[in-house]
Design a protein around this motif. Structure first.
Motif, PDB file in Angstrom:
ATOM      1  N   TYR A  95      19.342  25.425 -74.698  1.00 60.65           N
ATOM      2  CA  TYR A  95      19.625  24.624 -75.892  1.00 60.65           C
ATOM      3  C   TYR A  95      18.731  23.384 -75.933  1.00 60.65           C
ATOM      4  N   PRO A  96      18.746  22.625 -77.046  1.00 57.46           N
ATOM      5  CA  PRO A  96      17.783  21.527 -77.188  1.00 57.46           C
ATOM      6  C   PRO A  96      17.783  20.532 -76.034  1.00 57.46           C
ATOM      7  N   ASN A  97      16.553  20.128 -75.676  1.00 64.65           N
ATOM      8  CA  ASN A  97      16.308  19.067 -74.687  1.00 64.65           C
ATOM      9  C   ASN A  97      16.742  19.416 -73.264  1.00 64.65           C
ATOM     10  N   VAL A  98      16.895  20.692 -72.981  1.00 70.70           N
ATOM     11  CA  VAL A  98      17.085  21.103 -71.579  1.00 70.70           C
ATOM     12  C   VAL A  98      15.771  20.916 -70.836  1.00 70.70           C
ATOM     13  N   CYS A  99      15.880  20.463 -69.590  1.00 72.19           N
ATOM     14  CA  CYS A  99      14.693  20.279 -68.747  1.00 72.19           C
ATOM     15  C   CYS A  99      14.834  21.121 -67.489  1.00 72.19           C
ATOM     16  N   VAL A 100      13.885  22.002 -67.274  1.00 76.07           N
ATOM     17  CA  VAL A 100      13.838  22.835 -66.058  1.00 76.07           C
ATOM     18  C   VAL A 100      12.589  22.431 -65.283  1.00 76.07           C
ATOM     19  N   ILE A 154      22.177  27.414 -70.783  1.00 76.42           N
ATOM     20  CA  ILE A 154      22.150  26.007 -70.386  1.00 76.42           C
ATOM     21  C   ILE A 154      22.222  25.158 -71.649  1.00 76.42           C
ATOM     22  N   HIS A 155      23.248  24.326 -71.741  1.00 78.42           N
ATOM     23  CA  HIS A 155      23.491  23.565 -72.959  1.00 78.42           C
ATOM     24  C   HIS A 155      22.674  22.282 -73.006  1.00 78.42           C
ATOM     25  N   ALA A 156      22.694  21.643 -74.171  1.00 77.85           N
ATOM     26  CA  ALA A 156      21.774  20.559 -74.508  1.00 77.85           C
ATOM     27  C   ALA A 156      21.791  19.414 -73.508  1.00 77.85           C
ATOM     28  N   GLY A 157      20.602  18.954 -73.190  1.00 76.57           N
ATOM     29  CA  GLY A 157      20.446  17.744 -72.389  1.00 76.57           C
ATOM     30  C   GLY A 157      20.595  17.911 -70.892  1.00 76.57           C
ATOM     31  N   SER A 158      20.839  19.111 -70.413  1.00 80.07           N
ATOM     32  CA  SER A 158      21.002  19.303 -68.972  1.00 80.07           C
ATOM     33  C   SER A 158      19.646  19.341 -68.266  1.00 80.07           C
ATOM     34  N   VAL A 159      19.679  18.948 -67.002  1.00 78.52           N
ATOM     35  CA  VAL A 159      18.453  18.867 -66.201  1.00 78.52           C
ATOM     36  C   VAL A 159      18.633  19.704 -64.940  1.00 78.52           C
ATOM     37  N   ILE A 160      17.744  20.645 -64.762  1.00 78.00           N
ATOM     38  CA  ILE A 160      17.782  21.550 -63.609  1.00 78.00           C
ATOM     39  C   ILE A 160      16.571  21.246 -62.725  1.00 78.00           C
ATOM     40  N   GLY A 161      16.830  20.757 -61.502  1.00 79.57           N
ATOM     41  CA  GLY A 161      15.734  20.541 -60.559  1.00 79.57           C
ATOM     42  C   GLY A 161      15.259  19.117 -60.430  1.00 79.57           C
ATOM     43  N   SER A 162      16.003  18.144 -60.964  1.00 79.06           N
ATOM     44  CA  SER A 162      15.625  16.739 -60.766  1.00 79.06           C
ATOM     45  C   SER A 162      15.748  16.387 -59.288  1.00 79.06           C
ATOM     46  N   ASP A 163      15.112  15.299 -58.880  1.00 76.28           N
ATOM     47  CA  ASP A 163      15.108  14.922 -57.462  1.00 76.28           C
ATOM     48  C   ASP A 163      16.508  14.635 -56.946  1.00 76.28           C
ATOM     49  N   GLY A 164      16.793  15.142 -55.744  1.00 74.93           N
ATOM     50  CA  GLY A 164      17.996  14.734 -55.048  1.00 74.93           C
ATOM     51  C   GLY A 164      17.902  13.263 -54.655  1.00 74.93           C
TER      52      GLY A 164
END
Length: 315
Positions: A144-149, A161-171
């Protein structure tokens, strides 16, 4: 980077070895050509079986290593690893190969797909989506819009994956100097979302320091959830809004976490366990059941305690 260069960089005792080091990893997962470290005594038992080419550790622990493993002595191994991690950090964009987009996939005009990424068939990639270099996305996926992988992440089939979620950002990982300064430990792992996972809006799943953060098949993650680095969420688990996992926590199959419940790091939660809303978990749970409260206790006991407190307050 060679071992003698690494030793010089970290200010370790001189090492007469030109062995090339290609990456960093844990003691358990490291292979030949990789460097590892020991900063917590509970992992000492893994020293004798590590396959790493070199290990950063205190001099007093060097005798526990297998023959042939190069020792890099450090009084502050975690700090040394943080300083070294920057030199193995992955580039944001590292491929010259055009992204591969599968048949039947709809790619909205404002989505950005980096070189090296692969997207399967019949996916829907909506406005403002970013897919990083070398990321792999399966078939029938909806972003969905603005997802970041982020780069290197792996998304299975039929994932939503719904809007605005971030997959893989730094721990969230830092070493701390004696003066209280925070030195970044670069996160060089990835995230794997297996088949049939659903991620709610504005949720974050951090990449692993080394290896992978994994959300296993069929798990459902609500809006506004935080999953830390190197966590594993078992098959068909449910995490309700505002729940969270600190780094390196493992949930078994079919664990349910109520709203605003959370765990400390490096814990294991037994399969088919339910954590009621606002539960706070500070120790591993080995017996399945329903738990509540902080400090955590069995839900039935928590209810009895609340009833007795109510009587005391009314008396």
């Amino acid at each position: 980077m060679t071992l003698n260069t690494i030793a010089e960089l970290l200010g370790c005792q001189e090492v007469k070895s030109s062995t090339k080091i290609t990456g960093m990893n844990t003691l358990r997962e490291a292979s030949e050509g990789e460097i590892s470290f020991l900063s917590d005594s509970k992992y000492e038992k893994e020293l004798s079986t590590t396959r790493a080419s070199a290990v950063i550790l205190p001099a007093s622990k060097a005798h526990l290593l297998p023959e042939g493993v190069v020792v890099l002595e450090s009084d502050e191994p975690y700090m040394s690893v943080a300083l070294l991690s920057k030199h193995f950090a992955k580039l944001i964009q590292s491929s010259d190969i055009a992204p591969v987009i599968g048949n039947g996939t709809t790619l909205y005009p404002s989505a950005h797909i980096e070189n090296g990424a692969k997207i399967g068939s019949n996916c829907t990639i909506m406005s403002g989506v970013y897919v990083g270099s070398e990321a792999v996305i399966g078939d029938d996926v909806i972003l969905y819009p603005n997802v970041c992988v982020y780069r290197d992440c792996i998304i299975g089939n039929r994932v939503m994956i719904h809007a605005g979620s971030v997959i893989g950002s730094d721990g969230f990982g830092y070493a701390h100097t004696k003066m209280g300064e925070h030195i970044k430990l670069y996160q060089n792992g990835n995230v794997i979302l297996e088949d049939d996972v659903e991620i709610g809006a504005n949720t974050t799943v951090d990449c692993a320091v080394f290896g992978s953060t994994i959300i296993k098949q069929g798990s459902k993650i609500d809006n506004l959830v935080q999953i830390g680095h190197n966590c594993v969420v078992g098959e068909h688990s449910i995490m309700v809004s505002q729940s969270g996992l600190a780094g390196s926590t493992t949930l078994g199959r079919n664990v349910v976490m109520g709203g605003q419940s959370a765990t400390a790091g490096h814990l294991t939660i037994a399969p088919f366990t339910t954590l009621a809303a606002r539960s706070g978990v500070t120790k591993s749970i080995t017996k399945k059941g329903v738990y509540s409260g902080f400090p955590l206790m069995e839900h039935k006991l928590w209810l009895k305690m609340q009833a007795k407190l109510a009587k005391i307050l009314q008396s």
